[in-house]
Write an enzyme that holds these catalytic residues in place. Structure first.
Site, PDB file in Angstrom:
ATOM      1  N   TYR A 151     -26.272   0.750 -16.777  1.00  9.59           N
ATOM      2  CA  TYR A 151     -27.171   0.693 -15.624  1.00  9.59           C
ATOM      3  C   TYR A 151     -27.924   1.990 -15.386  1.00  9.59           C
ATOM      4  O   TYR A 151     -28.954   2.001 -14.682  1.00  9.59           O
ATOM      5  CB  TYR A 151     -26.416   0.270 -14.362  1.00  9.59           C
ATOM      6  N   GLU A 170     -46.504  23.399 -26.633  1.00  9.51           N
ATOM      7  CA  GLU A 170     -46.588  22.029 -26.136  1.00  9.51           C
ATOM      8  C   GLU A 170     -47.293  21.943 -24.784  1.00  9.51           C
ATOM      9  O   GLU A 170     -47.178  20.939 -24.081  1.00  9.51           O
ATOM     10  CB  GLU A 170     -45.179  21.431 -26.002  1.00  9.51           C
ATOM     11  N   TYR A 201     -31.038   7.482  -5.266  1.00  5.37           N
ATOM     12  CA  TYR A 201     -30.005   8.042  -6.143  1.00  5.37           C
ATOM     13  C   TYR A 201     -30.503   9.330  -6.754  1.00  5.37           C
ATOM     14  O   TYR A 201     -31.689   9.557  -6.886  1.00  5.37           O
ATOM     15  CB  TYR A 201     -29.685   7.026  -7.256  1.00  5.37           C
ATOM     16  N   HIS A 257     -38.738  14.173 -33.087  1.00  8.06           N
ATOM     17  CA  HIS A 257     -39.044  15.380 -32.313  1.00  8.06           C
ATOM     18  C   HIS A 257     -37.976  15.648 -31.256  1.00  8.06           C
ATOM     19  O   HIS A 257     -37.140  16.527 -31.434  1.00  8.06           O
ATOM     20  CB  HIS A 257     -40.439  15.211 -31.682  1.00  8.06           C
ATOM     21  N   HIS A 282     -38.799  19.447 -21.487  1.00  8.17           N
ATOM     22  CA  HIS A 282     -38.860  18.967 -22.872  1.00  8.17           C
ATOM     23  C   HIS A 282     -37.807  19.709 -23.674  1.00  8.17           C
ATOM     24  O   HIS A 282     -37.686  20.933 -23.574  1.00  8.17           O
ATOM     25  CB  HIS A 282     -40.240  19.221 -23.477  1.00  8.17           C
ATOM     26  N   HIS A 306     -34.739  19.301 -27.294  1.00 10.52           N
ATOM     27  CA  HIS A 306     -34.335  18.630 -28.533  1.00 10.52           C
ATOM     28  C   HIS A 306     -32.817  18.430 -28.563  1.00 10.52           C
ATOM     29  O   HIS A 306     -32.152  18.856 -29.507  1.00 10.52           O
ATOM     30  CB  HIS A 306     -34.755  19.454 -29.748  1.00 10.52           C
TER      31      HIS A 306
END
Length: 217
Positions: free
Chosen positions: A115, A75, A210, A157, A94, A96
């Site tokens: 939120y 990827e 935050y 994916h 990335h 899954h």
């Protein structure tokens, strides 16, 4: 102060192992990258995280060249393209994870049912269209889904989380999976109430300060 190559390599390995420890990933799925100099550092293809060392992290140029004994993640293209298109992004996770991937399999966006959607940078987490892994088409789908956002789902994916550093990208990946899990449960309980655009905007303003930060000193 900019991180050294050694610290980024070690940080990528630590991020990968934390992903596994926190249930975001399994086996050799998923990948992590960080901007370095004029290119990037990325996890190698097919190497289990428990076996990975900092020396195994693959350096790449922005034109897609890699000079390493190991092949870069399959990827690598969307990692490279996101970093090239988004100067604000310095790290990408990335994976899954189960709930993110379940919504991606259903090709559903995540609305502002909590939120914490503010962490995504907007009132939704988009699900980008499907394309075969490792392709230029998937890279384009990811860029579209990430427009004005910090994270997204990829149809059938998984998910992508970005950040100004590895710690924030990993934090966002965990928060996105938590949000998807909460939304899935809420759908079973009843009909989740969706926050208004004004309420999301208010939360986003608070989110400017935050998230994880280094200890003072």
């Amino acid at each position: 102060m900019a991180e050294t190559e050694a610290s980024l390599r070690a940080g990528i390995v630590a991020t990968c192992r934390s992903m596994a420890d926190q249930g975001l990933n399994q086996g050799t799925a998923g990948n992590v990258s960080a901007r370095f100099g004029d290119g990037l550092l990325i996890t190698p293809s097919g190497l289990p995280y428990e076996e990975m060392t900092p020396d195994d992290i693959v350096p790449m140029t922005m034109d897609g060249r890699a000079d390493h004994a190991l092949a870069p993640s399959s990827e690598w293209r969307f990692h490279r393209d996101i970093l090239r298109a988004r100067p604000d992004v310095h790290a990408i996770v990335h994976a899954h994870p189960t709930y993110c991937t379940a919504f991606a399999m259903c090709r559903k966006d995540i609305p502002a049912a909590h939120y914490m959607i503010a962490a995504a940078g907007g009132p939704t987490v988009r699900c980008g269209g499907y394309a075969l892994f490792g392709t230029e088409e998937l890279s384009q789908r990811a860029l579209e889904a990430l427009q004005d956002r910090t994270c997204c789902l990829l149809a059938n994916h998984g998910m992508i989380a970005t950040g100004p550093n590895l710690a924030k990208a990993l934090w966002l990946a965990v928060e996105l999976e938590t949000l998807c899990r909460q939304y899935a449960v809420a759908l079973q309980v009843g009909r989740p109430h969706i926050l208004s655009e004004a309420e999301v905007a208010e939360a986003m303003e608070r989110f400017k300060s935050y998230g994880p930060r280094p200890k003072a000193g």
